[in-house]
Write an enzyme that holds these catalytic residues in place. Structure first.
Site, PDB file in Angstrom:
ATOM      1  NE  ARG A   1      -1.561  12.038   4.665  1.00  0.00           N
ATOM      2  CZ  ARG A   1      -2.061  10.808   4.471  1.00  0.00           C
ATOM      3  NH1 ARG A   1      -1.651   9.791   5.208  1.00  0.00           N
ATOM      4  NH2 ARG A   1      -2.959  10.594   3.543  1.00  0.00           N
TER       5      ARG A   1
ATOM      6  NE  ARG B   1      -4.847   3.689  -3.639  1.00  0.00           N
ATOM      7  CZ  ARG B   1      -4.681   3.384  -2.356  1.00  0.00           C
ATOM      8  NH1 ARG B   1      -4.995   4.269  -1.433  1.00  0.00           N
ATOM      9  NH2 ARG B   1      -4.205   2.221  -1.969  1.00  0.00           N
TER      10      ARG B   1
ATOM     11  CG  ASP C   1      -2.846   6.648   6.922  1.00  0.00           C
ATOM     12  OD1 ASP C   1      -3.011   7.265   5.866  1.00  0.00           O
ATOM     13  OD2 ASP C   1      -3.051   5.421   7.056  1.00  0.00           O
TER      14      ASP C   1
ATOM     15  CG  HIS D   1      -3.675   0.136   9.080  1.00  0.00           C
ATOM     16  ND1 HIS D   1      -4.737   0.944   8.784  1.00  0.00           N
ATOM     17  CD2 HIS D   1      -2.725   0.454   8.173  1.00  0.00           C
ATOM     18  CE1 HIS D   1      -4.449   1.708   7.747  1.00  0.00           C
ATOM     19  NE2 HIS D   1      -3.218   1.442   7.357  1.00  0.00           N
TER      20      HIS D   1
ATOM     21  CG  ASP E   1      -2.072   1.003   1.098  1.00  0.00           C
ATOM     22  OD1 ASP E   1      -2.276   1.546   0.003  1.00  0.00           O
ATOM     23  OD2 ASP E   1      -2.749   1.262   2.120  1.00  0.00           O
TER      24      ASP E   1
ATOM     25  CG  HIS F   1      -1.028   9.311  -1.727  1.00  0.00           C
ATOM     26  ND1 HIS F   1      -1.494  10.318  -0.906  1.00  0.00           N
ATOM     27  CD2 HIS F   1      -1.247   8.152  -1.071  1.00  0.00           C
ATOM     28  CE1 HIS F   1      -1.962   9.768   0.199  1.00  0.00           C
ATOM     29  NE2 HIS F   1      -1.829   8.461   0.136  1.00  0.00           N
ATOM     30  CG  ASP F   2      -4.981   8.075  -1.023  1.00  0.00           C
ATOM     31  OD1 ASP F   2      -4.374   7.045  -1.356  1.00  0.00           O
ATOM     32  OD2 ASP F   2      -5.034   8.481   0.149  1.00  0.00           O
TER      33      ASP F   2
ATOM     34  CD  GLN G   1      -2.820  -1.417   4.613  1.00  0.00           C
ATOM     35  OE1 GLN G   1      -3.872  -1.590   3.979  1.00  0.00           O
ATOM     36  NE2 GLN G   1      -2.094  -0.317   4.493  1.00  0.00           N
TER      37      GLN G   1
ATOM     38  CD  GLU H   1      -5.976   9.864   4.903  1.00  0.00           C
ATOM     39  OE1 GLU H   1      -6.426   9.676   3.772  1.00  0.00           O
ATOM     40  OE2 GLU H   1      -5.959   8.967   5.766  1.00  0.00           O
TER      41      GLU H   1
HETATM   42  C1  GLC Z   1      -4.723   6.637   3.831  1.00  0.00           C
HETATM   43  C2  GLC Z   1      -3.672   6.778   2.744  1.00  0.00           C
HETATM   44  C3  GLC Z   1      -3.893   5.731   1.708  1.00  0.00           C
HETATM   45  C4  GLC Z   1      -3.829   4.364   2.365  1.00  0.00           C
HETATM   46  C5  GLC Z   1      -4.776   4.279   3.552  1.00  0.00           C
HETATM   47  C6  GLC Z   1      -4.502   3.063   4.389  1.00  0.00           C
HETATM   48  O1  GLC Z   1      -5.993   6.872   3.354  1.00  0.00           O
HETATM   49  O2  GLC Z   1      -3.720   8.063   2.199  1.00  0.00           O
HETATM   50  O3  GLC Z   1      -2.960   5.826   0.670  1.00  0.00           O
HETATM   51  O4  GLC Z   1      -4.181   3.384   1.423  1.00  0.00           O
HETATM   52  O5  GLC Z   1      -4.635   5.379   4.415  1.00  0.00           O
HETATM   53  O6  GLC Z   1      -3.322   3.226   5.118  1.00  0.00           O
END
Ligand code: GLC
Length: 648
Positions: free
Chosen positions: A281, A519, A283, A183, A140, A394-395, A251, A325
């Protein structure tokens, strides 16, 4: 008033000078001032009778963690908490870029040598995608972490990272790194111990001997990656148990109902920020708390937990801030700034995912009605908080608009989303966009969009077809959207490659561990050959780069663009136009007017004058630094054009 402001006030009352020598004493002061809220949050999540001794364990850990904070960073903490640089993250001087180190500069030493590139463009804040160790195959993009602090050898070493942060500080640059708080990978040391049967570590995750509880969870939990990782649980044959895996099957979701997990994670977080991180950040933080019978997203307990992280950081490293995020419904995003007593004590920054998604909606529909409606429905954020405004990251681009608002415009929400997917993912022959579908779910027609900014805005098709008008429009749209994120209020975050109009990267389709995840289409390698030729070239790349650079330098000359919750939206009566004003404490003001249509559009010049613009010397657009000619009392905006007008 949030806890940071309270410390400022306390420090002012003291009338003593804040010097690094007092760092220890100020730590004690912050601890004393925060302890009762920390205790309240901790015992709400982990009642003492159920988890005896855990609060003591946390409190005993804090001085130990503080003792490891490097001197240089303690001094920065003081400057940002008590000194003149207290609202640094809201400043108009800040401009960010997000990048994958391997795709941008191969490794960390390479990145150090590229720092002058950011300076040339005017970028002084970097978000580096995960740098830590990860599983060898699918991972990922590094969001499956094997360690939170060990650096992936291909990218460099801890020493390289420390050198980078030192060099960045010297140049007045800021750094953001991810904390993948929800995770770990299934190869993380805790997961490995759990697999070997260690019950202590098994309790760090959500694991179950059979499907009974997983099935109950599934009834109300949505799927994040329905195409590649359906469901929220994965069977692990070694443990012979089902593990909660909300994202990918590799994950494993951390079990924050166990206070040991929180105490471990706050310790790891401190170790991480001691590299010299300015923004962490968080996540996927909306997923931090799980509860049967709910979606297990945005739960009140998740908010308490994030606040607990924030307040511990407030004590230990008050200069470091948290980015949420939270790619969630617009009405839920501002909750991550904290509500009630926690207002301003949760995250300091959040992604403005709503603005991002609405901009893409406006490009496709050429209209701004949903944009206005949605922005007006978002509650105001606390004064201490700010946004990260972005065009692409990036997403994928999720179509998380509020259904009711779409319906109020007389559109059917489902058909509207289908139109957007078709427009961006090459299902409509007339659309200039060239994107791909992400996680399309045929069961309900839901899907998301991937693709680079330039390709989604038509540059790729224009170049393929040699269509000059389409190319000019694509360039204008790229600059229009970036002009908005630079002037809207918050930290503009440019996605690396967008500054030179980088097109989609299709190479992932040949890579077994990436080909399922579209992505990667928008995670290109930085094209240094093109960059080396920018100065001598007159092509689209050079045009985008130099015009964007100009917009960045303009932003930095306008203190009204600092985020002081000073944005006012204006309705112009023209459905293709977005207009907003940024006003200063005095008479200062900048009016931004944007045209989302492919034809010229006009607005009433008298109305603009009534706001206090263009009264004395006519309308001067700061971007082109030229006077705008009126026609019959109307102010004309070219196709996909944008004006920044200064108040007289
Ligand atoms: C966040 C990241 C993404 C990732 C997800 C799981 O959303 O931006 O790229 O797949 O977390 O970690």
């Amino acid at each position: 008033m949030n806890q940071t402001a309270i410390h400022r006030l306390l420090a002012e009352y003291e009338k003593k000078e804040i010097t690094p020598a007092r760092s220890e004493e100020l730590f004690q002061l912050r601890l004393a001032a925060n302890l009762s809220i920390i205790k309240h949050l901790f015992s709400s999540l982990y009642p003492e009778n159920e988890h005896p001794g855990m609060f003591d364990k946390l409190v005993n850990r804090l001085p130990l963690l503080f003792s490891k904070r490097p001197k240089e960073l303690r001094a920065l903490d003081l400057e940002r908490t008590y000194g003149r640089n207290d609202h640094w993250y809201q400043s108009e001087q800040l401009v960010g870029m997000q990048l994958y180190v391997d795709h941008f500069s191969d490794n960390l030493p390479g990145l150090i040598s590229r720092l002058p590139y950011f300076e040339e463009l005017g970028v002084n804040f970097l978000h580096l995608m995960p740098l830590t160790t990860r599983p060898a195959g699918e991972n990922d993009g590094g969001y499956a972490v094997n360690s939170y602090t060990e650096i992936d050898k291909r990218l460099g070493s801890k020493k390289d990272l420390l050198l980078l942060t030192k060099e960045m500080r010297k140049r007045g640059m800021y750094l953001m790194l991810d904390f993948v708080v929800n995770h770990t990978s299934d190869e993380f040391s805790w997961a490995q111990k759990a697999k070997q049967g260690d019950s202590r570590y098994r309790d760090y995750y959500y694991t179950y001997p059979d499907r009974e509880i997983p099935d109950q969870f599934e009834r109300s939990m949505p799927e994040v990656f329905p195409e590649t990782s359906p469901g929220n649980f994965t069977y692990n044959p070694e443990m012979q148990r089902w593990v909660m895996t909300v994202f990918n099957k590799y994950q494993w979701d951390l079990n924050y109902a166990n206070p040991e997990v929180f105490i471990e994670m706050i310790s790891i977080l401190l170790e991480k920020i001691n590299y010299g991180v300015d923004v962490v950040r968080f996540d996927a933080l909306a997923f931090l708390w799980k509860k049967l019978g709910t979606s297990s997203q945005n739960l009140p307990e998740a908010h308490m937990l994030i606040s607990l992280f924030r307040l511990c950081m407030q004590v230990l490293a008050p200069g470091v801030i948290i980015l949420a995020e939270a790619i969630v419904a617009p009405k839920d995003i501002t909750k991550y700034f904290g509500n009630g007593i926690l207002e301003g004590n949760e995250c300091d920054v959040a992604y403005n995912a709503s603005l991002m998604a609405l901009l893409w909606n406006s490009v496709a529909t050429k209209k701004t009605n949903l944009l206005y409606k949605s922005l007006r429905s978002v509650p105001e954020k606390p004064a201490s908080a700010t946004w990260i405004n972005y065009v692409r990251c990036h997403d994928d681009i999720g179509l998380g608009y509020d259904d009711q608002l779409i319906e109020e415009l007389g559109w059917n929400a489902q058909s509207h989303r289908r139109f957007l997917l078709e427009y961006y993912c090459q299902r409509l022959h007339w659309s200039p966009a060239k994107g791909m579908m992400f996680m399309y779910n045929p069961k309900n027609g839901d899907g998301r969009i991937t693709g680079s900014t330039a390709s989604l805005l038509g540059l790729e098709k224009a170049l393929e077809r040699g269509d000059e008008e389409m190319k000019a429009h694509a360039i204008a749209k790229i600059l229009l959207l970036h002009g908005i994120i630079l002037s809207f209020g918050g930290i503009p975050m440019i996605y690396a490659g967008d500054e030179i109009g980088t097109l989609n990267d299709y190479s992932f389709l040949q890579m077994p561990d990436k080909k399922e995840d579209t992505r990667w289409l928008n995670r290109p390698r930085q094209n240094w050959e093109t960059i080396a030729e920018l100065g001598d070239s007159k092509n689209e790349t050079a045009e985008i780069f130099y015009r964007l650079k100009h917009l960045i330098s303009l932003r930095k000359e306008l203190p009204v663009l600092a985020d002081r919750n000073n944005l006012q939206l204006h309705n112009t009566g023209n459905p293709h136009i977005l207009a907003y004003e940024r006003t200063g404490p005095g008479e200062d003001g900048v009016l931004v007017i944007c045209n989302f249509d492919e034809a010229e559009q006009v607005i009433d010049a008298g109305w603009v004058q009534s706001l206090g613009y263009g009264q004395d010397s006519g309308f001067k657009d700061l971007i082109s630094s030229s006077r705008v000619k009126l026609s019959s009392g109307l102010l004309p905006l070219p196709a996909y054009g944008q004006f920044w007008i200064l108040k007289d």
